[in-house]
Design an enzyme around this catalytic site. Structure first.
Site, PDB file in Angstrom:
ATOM      1  CG  ASP A  46      -5.983   3.270   0.386  1.00  0.00           C
ATOM      2  OD1 ASP A  46      -5.119   2.368   0.457  1.00  0.00           O
ATOM      3  OD2 ASP A  46      -6.628   3.496  -0.655  1.00  0.00           O
TER       4      ASP A  46
ATOM      5  CG  HIS B  59      -4.698 -15.445  -7.717  1.00  0.00           C
ATOM      6  ND1 HIS B  59      -4.059 -15.895  -8.853  1.00  0.00           N
ATOM      7  CD2 HIS B  59      -6.010 -15.325  -8.048  1.00  0.00           C
ATOM      8  CE1 HIS B  59      -4.941 -16.031  -9.825  1.00  0.00           C
ATOM      9  NE2 HIS B  59      -6.143 -15.689  -9.365  1.00  0.00           N
ATOM     10  CG  ASP B  60      -6.948 -19.070  -8.377  1.00  0.00           C
ATOM     11  OD1 ASP B  60      -7.591 -18.235  -7.717  1.00  0.00           O
ATOM     12  OD2 ASP B  60      -6.945 -19.099  -9.615  1.00  0.00           O
TER      13      ASP B  60
ATOM     14  CG  ASP C 172     -10.062 -15.632 -15.011  1.00  0.00           C
ATOM     15  OD1 ASP C 172      -9.312 -15.948 -14.090  1.00  0.00           O
ATOM     16  OD2 ASP C 172     -11.306 -15.759 -14.956  1.00  0.00           O
TER      17      ASP C 172
ATOM     18  CG  ASN D 193      -3.082   5.394  -1.228  1.00  0.00           C
ATOM     19  OD1 ASN D 193      -3.173   4.356  -0.565  1.00  0.00           O
ATOM     20  ND2 ASN D 193      -4.031   5.787  -2.069  1.00  0.00           N
TER      21      ASN D 193
ATOM     22  CD  GLU E  33      -7.483 -20.019 -14.422  1.00  0.00           C
ATOM     23  OE1 GLU E  33      -7.398 -20.419 -13.255  1.00  0.00           O
ATOM     24  OE2 GLU E  33      -8.330 -19.190 -14.788  1.00  0.00           O
TER      25      GLU E  33
ATOM     26  CG  ASP F   7      -1.677   1.246   1.424  1.00  0.00           C
ATOM     27  OD1 ASP F   7      -1.777   2.017   0.454  1.00  0.00           O
ATOM     28  OD2 ASP F   7      -2.186   1.471   2.542  1.00  0.00           O
TER      29      ASP F   7
ATOM     30  CG  ASP G 253      -5.768 -12.013 -14.571  1.00  0.00           C
ATOM     31  OD1 ASP G 253      -6.427 -12.776 -15.288  1.00  0.00           O
ATOM     32  OD2 ASP G 253      -5.188 -12.379 -13.535  1.00  0.00           O
TER      33      ASP G 253
ATOM     34  CG  ASP H 210      -1.483   1.835  -3.514  1.00  0.00           C
ATOM     35  OD1 ASP H 210      -0.264   1.659  -3.686  1.00  0.00           O
ATOM     36  OD2 ASP H 210      -1.949   2.506  -2.574  1.00  0.00           O
TER      37      ASP H 210
END
Ligand code: NOJ
Length: 550
Positions: free
Chosen positions: A26, A327-328, A200, A24, A254, A22, A99, A30
């Protein structure tokens, strides 16, 4: 346009933007954070980045539900930050791929909003059906994430197909207007300078005519009617001929449930090649049946068979994509290695795949040996599929068993915050983070591993650096030894100038071993090892070595 095959010399780093960094304050990862860390990524030896989706999205599936394909979500910094990031990556000689999620959109996408109101030309952008005469759903297909694959829309008063979450309606790719939209999206990003796409579940985009009931499978009903469907090759050729062939770009598809034979129909390097590489999951199934939620004991022989099959069957015909994490899936050390031998097994796993032929991908945090996360409550999980599993499918388990199952199977295990240092929230943010940090961040983090020559991080750097120098890895052939062993993985790569032997122990004990006869270790050079003083005929727990001859 000449295609230069640049991706065959690239090592990719996958960024899952929400949890990477991150910039910034929040609490959400990002692009400002990514820009800060480009030098870090480059320092790993990675010269390509795959961004999981950055587009505007309601976030029902963490960005895989897109509501605008031609923009960047303001929470990631918007288009300006993306353009800066792309420029900065290119300045460092790094490629960037996006992606591309075109099997489905978000239900909040303007197309869906117009389609449900039958506003032309969007009326047939999605797959709409009424109930059948007998009052049943249009067919019996299952969605991958949330029950049946059909949901009623009260506005249109029809059902729409969603192979994933309820908020991810499937596009009707048989509609030429939809394919025109896809081409427009591709051109938009390629003209902006991106270097290609990770596509994807692209093998799902063409559904069998008539959407027939599945009378065979007990779960995942329907998959044989939409995976590698009737027009898939025609559609991919259309995208290639009309758009992709005009850019020096790459595509990575994929492909759930794919054999090498089927994969070659897409990636064979002849004139009909539609795609450059495929993400196939076979190596992800050595400790489960078909997918992570049907866990089994880890079987090294299964893993070796997957590696061997793809190395052999694609050799000289198609190009492999190599990975152990994304990530899966839960973290690989917690699956195929050992949290008790975290460093040794993390380095060994890196060695096992990084010297194979193909293009390697690393997933954020893999390079420091991150492990699965142990939350105290199921409510800490964010992922739509995990939450559905917990509330609907695991009812027979006690709450403790359910939590254990999620630790083992949930993809959120790999989506916790990237562990940069030992300050609060692992240095990911100065604000309140959107998601959890693994409790082990004080021990496992980048800052701690940077100065340590023996860290997992520096081992990855070494291994990637070596791989890049070895012509036998880039061009050679793969051969495996002791195929029947359930603890030892040994393979060689050789070309006409050099050869290497890779030795990996998947055992947590000291084991005796003998190299294959033709390899005289004393005449070779040991170029990599995860223990300081390896013994000639014994391997330490999770030991890995690479020997070199020329
Ligand atoms: C595959 C992606 O990798 C996964 O994260 C996503 O949830 C589904 N496709 C649906 O888009």
């Amino acid at each position: 346009m000449v295609h230069t095959d640049w991706y065959k010399n690239t090592v990719f780093y996958q960024i899952w933007p929400r949890s990477f960094r991150d910039g910034n304050g929040d609490g959400m990862g990002d692009l400002y954070g990514v820009i800060e860390k480009l030098d870090y990524i480059k320092s790993l030896g990675c010269d390509g980045i795959w961004f999981s989706p950055l587009y505007p999205s309601p976030g029902a599936d963490c960005g895989y539900d897109i509501s605008d394909y031609m923009d960047i979500d303001p929470q990631f910094g918007g288009m300006e930050a993306f353009e800066t990031c792309l420029r900065e990556a290119h300045n460092r000689g790094m490629k960037v791929i996006m992606d591309l999620v075109i099997n489905h959109t978000s239900d909040e996408h303007e197309w869906f909003q117009k389609s449900r109101r039958r506003i032309d030309p969007y009326t047939d952008y999605y797959i709409w059906r009424p109930l059948r005469d007998d009052g049943k759903l249009p067919n019996n297909w299952d969605s991958h994430f949330e029950g049946k694959a059909w949901t009623f829309d009260p506005v249109r008063r029809e059902y729409y197909l969603h192979l994933f979450a309820v908020k991810q309606p499937d596009l009707n790719m048989d509609n030429p207007l939809v394919r025109e939209e896809v081409k427009k999206i591709m051109r938009f990003w390629l003209d902006k300078g991106v270097d290609g796409f990770r596509e994807d579940v692209i093998t799902f985009i063409s559904k069998k005519e008539g959407l027939p009931d599945d009378r065979i499978l007990p779960v995942y009903k329907g998959i044989f009617y939409y995976n590698h469907g009737p027009h898939i090759h025609a559609y991919l050729r259309e995208f290639r001929d009309e758009v992709l062939s005009q850019y020096d770009c790459m595509t990575l598809a994929e492909a759930p449930m794919v054999t090498p034979k089927v994969a070659l129909k897409y990636i064979d390097e002849g004139p009909d090649k539609q795609i450059d590489m495929m993400i196939q999951n076979e190596a992800m199934c050595a400790d489960c049946f078909f997918q992570d939620y049907f866990p089994t004991k880890f079987h090294l022989r299964k893993l070796k068979r997957a590696f061997r099959t793809w190395q052999k069957k694609l050799d000289g015909k198609g190009w492999n994509m190599l990975f152990l994490e994304n990530h899966d899936h839960p973290r690989i050390i917690s699956r195929y290695g050992s949290e008790a031998f975290r460093e040794a097994s993390g380095k060994m796993l890196a060695t096992a795949y990084l010297f194979q032929k193909g293009t390697p991908f690393l997933y954020q945090g893999q390079e420091i040996g991150m492990t699965n996360w142990h939350p105290s409550s199921w409510e800490d999980y964010e992922d739509v599929a995990t939450r559905y599993y917990y509330t609907h499918k695991a009812r027979k388990l006690t709450p403790r068993q359910r939590l254990h199952k999620l630790w083992r199977c949930s993809r959120d295990s790999a989506r916790t915050l990237m562990q940069w240092d030992d300050s609060e929230n692992a240095g990911f943010t100065t604000g309140k983070p959107w998601f959890a940090v693994n409790e082990n961040y004080r021990e496992i983090n980048v800052a701690r591993q940077e100065p340590d020559r023996n860290s997992v991080l520096n081992y990855y750097r070494l291994a990637i650096g070596l791989r890049k120098k070895l012509s036998c890895v880039r061009w050679g052939t793969y051969q495996e030894y002791r195929k029947g062993s359930d603890w030892l993985y040994m393979y060689s790569m050789r070309d006409d100038r050099q050869k290497i032997l890779v030795i990996c122990s998947f055992s947590d004990r000291v084991r005796k071993f003998r190299p294959p006869k033709e390899f005289h270790l004393d005449k070779g050079k040991r170029i990599l090892c995860n223990y300081p003083e390896p013994e000639e005929d014994r391997l330490n727990p999770y030991e890995a070595r690479v020997y070199f001859w020329n």
